[in-house]
Design an enzyme around this catalytic site. Structure first.
Site, PDB file in Angstrom:
ATOM      1  N   ARG A   1       0.821  -1.234   0.000  1.00  0.00           N
ATOM      2  CA  ARG A   1       0.000   0.000   0.000  1.00  0.00           C
ATOM      3  C   ARG A   1       0.845   1.270   0.000  1.00  0.00           C
ATOM      4  O   ARG A   1       0.381   2.342   0.389  1.00  0.00           O
ATOM      5  CB  ARG A   1      -0.959   0.023   1.181  1.00  0.00           C
TER       6      ARG A   1
ATOM      7  N   LYS B   1       2.566  11.282 -11.555  1.00  0.00           N
ATOM      8  CA  LYS B   1       1.653  10.441 -12.347  1.00  0.00           C
ATOM      9  C   LYS B   1       2.369   9.137 -12.629  1.00  0.00           C
ATOM     10  O   LYS B   1       3.483   9.135 -13.170  1.00  0.00           O
ATOM     11  CB  LYS B   1       1.295  11.123 -13.664  1.00  0.00           C
TER      12      LYS B   1
ATOM     13  N   GLU C   1       8.065  17.548 -25.413  1.00  0.00           N
ATOM     14  CA  GLU C   1       7.490  17.899 -24.096  1.00  0.00           C
ATOM     15  C   GLU C   1       8.056  19.233 -23.604  1.00  0.00           C
ATOM     16  O   GLU C   1       7.406  19.943 -22.838  1.00  0.00           O
ATOM     17  CB  GLU C   1       7.751  16.787 -23.075  1.00  0.00           C
TER      18      GLU C   1
ATOM     19  N   LYS D   1       6.368  22.838 -14.577  1.00  0.00           N
ATOM     20  CA  LYS D   1       5.609  21.652 -14.169  1.00  0.00           C
ATOM     21  C   LYS D   1       5.372  21.663 -12.665  1.00  0.00           C
ATOM     22  O   LYS D   1       4.271  21.367 -12.194  1.00  0.00           O
ATOM     23  CB  LYS D   1       6.333  20.374 -14.598  1.00  0.00           C
TER      24      LYS D   1
ATOM     25  N   GLU E   1      -5.069  16.831 -10.880  1.00  0.00           N
ATOM     26  CA  GLU E   1      -5.714  17.194 -12.150  1.00  0.00           C
ATOM     27  C   GLU E   1      -7.219  17.361 -12.017  1.00  0.00           C
ATOM     28  O   GLU E   1      -7.994  16.804 -12.788  1.00  0.00           O
ATOM     29  CB  GLU E   1      -5.373  16.155 -13.228  1.00  0.00           C
TER      30      GLU E   1
ATOM     31  N   ARG F   1      -4.094  21.236 -14.077  1.00  0.00           N
ATOM     32  CA  ARG F   1      -3.022  20.325 -14.513  1.00  0.00           C
ATOM     33  C   ARG F   1      -3.268  19.742 -15.903  1.00  0.00           C
ATOM     34  O   ARG F   1      -2.317  19.381 -16.613  1.00  0.00           O
ATOM     35  CB  ARG F   1      -2.822  19.207 -13.479  1.00  0.00           C
TER      36      ARG F   1
ATOM     37  N   ASN G   1      -1.371  18.402 -20.716  1.00  0.00           N
ATOM     38  CA  ASN G   1      -1.680  17.390 -21.730  1.00  0.00           C
ATOM     39  C   ASN G   1      -1.902  17.988 -23.110  1.00  0.00           C
ATOM     40  O   ASN G   1      -2.508  17.349 -23.976  1.00  0.00           O
ATOM     41  CB  ASN G   1      -2.906  16.585 -21.309  1.00  0.00           C
TER      42      ASN G   1
ATOM     43  N   HIS H   1      -1.658  15.836 -26.170  1.00  0.00           N
ATOM     44  CA  HIS H   1      -1.665  14.435 -25.735  1.00  0.00           C
ATOM     45  C   HIS H   1      -2.937  13.688 -26.138  1.00  0.00           C
ATOM     46  O   HIS H   1      -2.908  12.463 -26.271  1.00  0.00           O
ATOM     47  CB  HIS H   1      -1.486  14.342 -24.220  1.00  0.00           C
TER      48      HIS H   1
ATOM     49  N   HIS I   1      -1.971  10.455 -27.743  1.00  0.00           N
ATOM     50  CA  HIS I   1      -2.255   9.131 -27.170  1.00  0.00           C
ATOM     51  C   HIS I   1      -3.011   8.265 -28.183  1.00  0.00           C
ATOM     52  O   HIS I   1      -2.799   7.045 -28.248  1.00  0.00           O
ATOM     53  CB  HIS I   1      -3.075   9.277 -25.885  1.00  0.00           C
TER      54      HIS I   1
ATOM     55  N   HIS J   1       6.279   8.420 -27.694  1.00  0.00           N
ATOM     56  CA  HIS J   1       5.320   9.294 -27.014  1.00  0.00           C
ATOM     57  C   HIS J   1       5.502  10.762 -27.459  1.00  0.00           C
ATOM     58  O   HIS J   1       4.539  11.445 -27.827  1.00  0.00           O
ATOM     59  CB  HIS J   1       5.503   9.157 -25.500  1.00  0.00           C
TER      60      HIS J   1
HETATM   61  P1  NAD Z   1      11.501   5.415 -22.577  1.00  0.00           P
HETATM   62  O1  NAD Z   1      11.414   5.288 -21.142  1.00  0.00           O
HETATM   63  O2  NAD Z   1      10.990   4.306 -23.424  1.00  0.00           O
HETATM   64  O3  NAD Z   1      13.006   5.733 -22.981  1.00  0.00           O
HETATM   65  C1  NAD Z   1      13.324   5.924 -24.340  1.00  0.00           C
HETATM   66  C2  NAD Z   1      14.455   4.993 -24.818  1.00  0.00           C
HETATM   67  O4  NAD Z   1      15.700   5.521 -24.376  1.00  0.00           O
HETATM   68  C3  NAD Z   1      14.382   3.599 -24.272  1.00  0.00           C
HETATM   69  O5  NAD Z   1      14.816   2.718 -25.269  1.00  0.00           O
HETATM   70  C4  NAD Z   1      15.373   3.624 -23.121  1.00  0.00           C
HETATM   71  O6  NAD Z   1      15.890   2.359 -22.787  1.00  0.00           O
HETATM   72  C5  NAD Z   1      16.437   4.514 -23.681  1.00  0.00           C
HETATM   73  N1  NAD Z   1      17.253   5.237 -22.722  1.00  0.00           N
HETATM   74  C6  NAD Z   1      16.885   5.767 -21.541  1.00  0.00           C
HETATM   75  N2  NAD Z   1      17.879   6.514 -21.044  1.00  0.00           N
HETATM   76  C7  NAD Z   1      18.904   6.428 -21.905  1.00  0.00           C
HETATM   77  C8  NAD Z   1      20.202   6.996 -21.946  1.00  0.00           C
HETATM   78  N3  NAD Z   1      20.615   7.870 -21.032  1.00  0.00           N
HETATM   79  N4  NAD Z   1      21.022   6.674 -22.966  1.00  0.00           N
HETATM   80  C9  NAD Z   1      20.589   5.832 -23.947  1.00  0.00           C
HETATM   81  N5  NAD Z   1      19.360   5.299 -23.979  1.00  0.00           N
HETATM   82  C10 NAD Z   1      18.530   5.598 -22.969  1.00  0.00           C
HETATM   83  O7  NAD Z   1      10.728   6.731 -23.093  1.00  0.00           O
HETATM   84  P2  NAD Z   1      10.610   8.200 -22.508  1.00  0.00           P
HETATM   85  O8  NAD Z   1      10.458   9.055 -23.702  1.00  0.00           O
HETATM   86  O9  NAD Z   1      11.652   8.499 -21.539  1.00  0.00           O
HETATM   87  O10 NAD Z   1       9.229   8.154 -21.716  1.00  0.00           O
HETATM   88  C11 NAD Z   1       8.015   7.918 -22.379  1.00  0.00           C
HETATM   89  C12 NAD Z   1       7.011   7.439 -21.372  1.00  0.00           C
HETATM   90  O11 NAD Z   1       6.805   8.445 -20.399  1.00  0.00           O
HETATM   91  C13 NAD Z   1       5.667   7.128 -21.965  1.00  0.00           C
HETATM   92  O12 NAD Z   1       5.232   5.887 -21.489  1.00  0.00           O
HETATM   93  C14 NAD Z   1       4.768   8.232 -21.453  1.00  0.00           C
HETATM   94  O13 NAD Z   1       3.449   7.828 -21.293  1.00  0.00           O
HETATM   95  C15 NAD Z   1       5.412   8.552 -20.145  1.00  0.00           C
HETATM   96  N6  NAD Z   1       5.139   9.905 -19.661  1.00  0.00           N
HETATM   97  C16 NAD Z   1       4.721  10.031 -18.386  1.00  0.00           C
HETATM   98  C17 NAD Z   1       4.504  11.279 -17.864  1.00  0.00           C
HETATM   99  C18 NAD Z   1       4.114  11.436 -16.426  1.00  0.00           C
HETATM  100  O14 NAD Z   1       3.771  12.539 -16.016  1.00  0.00           O
HETATM  101  N7  NAD Z   1       4.200  10.397 -15.635  1.00  0.00           N
HETATM  102  C19 NAD Z   1       4.704  12.420 -18.660  1.00  0.00           C
HETATM  103  C20 NAD Z   1       5.145  12.245 -19.964  1.00  0.00           C
HETATM  104  C21 NAD Z   1       5.365  10.970 -20.460  1.00  0.00           C
HETATM  105  N1  GLY Z   2       2.503  14.876 -18.262  1.00  0.00           N
HETATM  106  C1  GLY Z   2       1.330  15.523 -17.808  1.00  0.00           C
HETATM  107  C2  GLY Z   2       1.190  15.593 -16.348  1.00  0.00           C
HETATM  108  O1  GLY Z   2       2.070  15.211 -15.617  1.00  0.00           O
HETATM  109  O2  GLY Z   2       0.192  16.043 -15.869  1.00  0.00           O
END
Ligand code: NAD
Ligand code: GLY
Length: 364
Positions: free
Chosen positions: A121, A143, A185, A227, A237, A241, A245, A248, A252, A265
């Site tokens: 939890r 998130k 982003e 942010k 949100e 917030r 998006n 997005h 999405h 993404h």
């Molecule tokens: P990812 O985590 O898939 O990383 C992208 C690629 O880069 C992967 O292949 C990874 O292994 C590689 N990588 C990571 N660090 C590296 C480094 N330093 N050197 C070489 N390779 C490296 O993608 P991302 O773009 O980081 O994240 C996308 C995800 O984030 C999506 O799932 C999206 O929904 C999520 N997201 C979440 C929020 C939130 O607020 N929680 C906001 C935006 C996006």
């Molecule tokens: N990436 C959008 C949020 O964190 O609200």
């Protein structure tokens, strides 16, 4: 050592986002919760690059450091991967004080955060983002989620980390395409809140693309500042917030429609921002020059300016179907983040017929 950073002001759940520029070191983890054990969650790509560095940086704080290495990729952001984290937590006898470390991009960060929210939890977790996207967005704000085959990030929780450590030097190894996805982003913050930042991005895009550390640090810090302010005002949100998006809703739909991992993404968000800006324009909220300006910046970042065709028979219909599953939808009505004059975003519905026109105009 003088540590540069900022605070996400959330009362008794406030935490710092620290910016390291020369690699991890113990000093950056002094604020990580103390415990007997830690579990580092990462993936096979990032493990080969930074796992040892992180382990060395936290070795003094945790007697036992366990590791779970997931498969790399958006298409592994699912129940099976999440279960591997739970399996490891149970196998290693982790307790309520065990600290989870998310080492990687947004995929690892979102899943580790969700696991931390659920295990017993709730256990503490630290974000150690290694992609531009995760350093400017996903590691901050709490998130956490996994994807459902029909909808992006549909299963998750709001759960804040206790510390975020962004090591900007990790971006040296990031593939160009991933750097671009992160820039989407970064760009988003301009139209929704800060046109001065958009102007700065227009001036400094070349420096960002050649990974100039000073430019990257400014872009990451300013993105995190914006942010953090938005999250502090509306953590869960209930209103404001949602502006984060921007792009997005369309993005999405692109990710789910193409199959997770086909479009990154950030790429979906890039094309989605143009669609959302075009929709804003057709609703009379911004002029065509604004849309052109945003498109030009997105193009300079090497990002797609047109959305893909997700269904040859009825492309707009499929986009609409996918967008209705969006978390902002209410009673089946899609709500879009629109630009109501440069630097200001609002969330509102739009007529399906107009959305169809925009999709037809913005997809190739
Ligand atoms: P990812 O985590 O898939 O990383 C992208 C690629 O880069 C992967 O292949 C990874 O292994 C590689 N990588 C990571 N660090 C590296 C480094 N330093 N050197 C070489 N390779 C490296 O993608 P991302 O773009 O980081 O994240 C996308 C995800 O984030 C999506 O799932 C999206 O929904 C999520 N997201 C979440 C929020 C939130 O607020 N929680 C906001 C935006 C996006
Ligand atoms: N990436 C959008 C949020 O964190 O609200």
């Amino acid at each position: 050592m003088q540590k540069s950073g900022l605070t996400v002001s959330l009362g008794d759940r406030a935490y710092d986002v620290l910016f390291a520029v020369d690699g991890f070191s113990e000093a950056y983890f002094e604020q990580a919760p103390l415990a007997l054990s830690a579990l580092i969650v990462t993936n096979d790509v990032v493990a080969s690059l930074y796992l040892e560095d992180l382990k060395n940086s936290i070795a003094e704080r945790y007697k036992k450091i366990h590791v779970v290495i997931l498969k790399d990729g958006e298409n592994y952001k699912n129940w099976e991967s999440l279960n591997l984290i739970f399996d490891a937590l149970i196998k290693f006898g982790c307790d309520r004080k065990t600290v989870l470390f998310a080492l990687g991009g947004g995929v690892v960060g979102d899943m580790t955060g969700f696991a931390a929210a659920c295990y017993m939890r709730g256990v503490p977790f630290v974000q150690v983002p290694t992609t531009l996207l995760s350093q400017v967005d996903s590691s901050v704000g709490g998130k956490t989620a996994i994807n459902h085959p029909h909808g992006k990030n549909m299963i998750g929780a709001f759960y804040q980390p206790q510390l975020v450590v962004c090591d900007i030097s990790t971006l040296d190894t990031l593939p160009d395409r991933e750097l671009g996805a992160g820039l989407a982003e970064v760009i988003k913050y301009g139209p929704i809140t800060d046109m001065q930042f958009l102007i700065w991005l227009e001036t400094n895009m070349n420096a960002l693309l050649r990974r100039d550390r000073t430019a990257l640090l400014h872009a990451i810090r300013r993105s995190c500042e914006i942010k953090a302010q938005v999250v502090a005002a509306d953590e869960r949100e209930s209103g404001l917030r949602a502006i984060l998006n921007f792009g997005h809703t369309f993005g999405h739909a692109i990710e789910a429609g193409m199959g997770y991992g086909v479009w990154l993404h950030g790429e979906g968000v890039a094309a989605g921002m143009i669609m959302a800006a075009e929709l804003s324009c057709r609703l009379g909220m911004v002029d065509a020059a604004f849309v052109d300006r945003l498109r030009a910046l997105i193009q300079r970042a090497g990002l797609p300016t047109k959305g893909p065709v997700v269904d040859a028979a009825d492309n707009a219909g499929r986009y609409l179907e996918l967008m209705r599953i969006d978390k902002k939808s209410e009673a089946g009505e899609i709500r879009f983040v629109l630009i109501d004059g440069p630097g200001k975003a609002v969330v509102r519905p739009a007529p399906d017929a107009l959305v169809r026109e925009v999709i037809d105009a913005c997809c190739a």
